[in-house]
Design an enzyme around this catalytic site. Structure first.
Site, PDB file in Angstrom:
ATOM      1  N   GLY A 286      10.674  73.638  67.515  1.00 29.93           N
ATOM      2  CA  GLY A 286      11.665  74.799  66.712  1.00 29.93           C
ATOM      3  C   GLY A 286      13.081  74.171  66.871  1.00 29.93           C
ATOM      4  N   CYS A 287      13.312  73.755  67.906  1.00 29.00           N
ATOM      5  CA  CYS A 287      14.704  73.366  68.189  1.00 29.00           C
ATOM      6  C   CYS A 287      15.346  72.213  67.518  1.00 29.00           C
ATOM      7  CB  CYS A 287      15.093  73.322  69.770  1.00 29.00           C
ATOM      8  SG  CYS A 287      14.714  74.438  70.768  1.00 29.00           S
ATOM      9  N   THR A 288      14.392  71.251  67.136  1.00 32.34           N
ATOM     10  CA  THR A 288      14.545  70.257  66.324  1.00 32.34           C
ATOM     11  C   THR A 288      14.881  70.663  64.829  1.00 32.34           C
ATOM     12  OG1 THR A 288      13.131  68.796  67.969  1.00 32.34           O
ATOM     13  CG2 THR A 288      13.636  67.963  65.535  1.00 32.34           C
TER      14      THR A 288
END
Length: 155
Positions: free
Chosen positions: A43-45
């Site tokens: 998700g952060c990527t």
């Protein structure tokens, strides 16, 4: 605690450009500060890639984008290089700025309660005033929503 339409207390954090990033040094530009749980996770990527891909549009709107997590600078530098992020990542290992923005929350991870960053984004205007916040962010469509909001600040 932060309040919409009120000044944000100055803060500074170590940055991936081997300098210290501070709010006060960036007055005159809108600041998009997004908090994310952990470098190099799915998700952060995706969120970072979306900010990366829209950065020219944010720049056109007089914005600086920075990402913040509790990861150390070495982790941030590897993540930034791998994803070719053209913006800085700030390291808040001591959770000082995370606490200022109130993004530390209890979360369930594999059936255990852990303290972690709630994915959140804040827009601070050219004068250091908090104009908008998103908490509990879902990644799809979020960056476009932030861009749409920032566009209204310049009208």
């Amino acid at each position: 605690m932060l309040a919409i339409n009120h000044p944000v207390e100055d803060f500074s954090l170590p940055s991936t450009d081997n300098a210290t990033f501070s709010l006060s040094a960036n007055v005159g530009k809108h600041l998009i500060i997004y908090f994310y749980p952990k470098d190099d996770t799915p998700g952060c990527t995706l969120e970072g890639q979306d900010f990366r891909d829209h950065l020219p549009e944010f720049t056109k709107e007089n914005c600086i984008v920075v990402g913040v997590s509790r990861d150390n600078l070495k982790s941030h530098q590897c993540f930034k290089a791998k994803m070719q992020f053209p913006f800085e990542l700030l390291s808040d290992e001591n959770e000082i700025v995370c606490n200022l923005f109130g993004v530390m929350k209890m979360k369930n991870m594999y059936g255990k309660q852990v303290l972690g960053i709630e994915r959140s984004t804040f827009v601070i205007d050219v004068q250091g005033i908090l104009r908008k916040e998103w908490r509990g962010v879902k990644v799809p469509g979020h960056v476009q929503e932030v861009l749409d909001f920032v566009t209204t600040l310049n009208q």
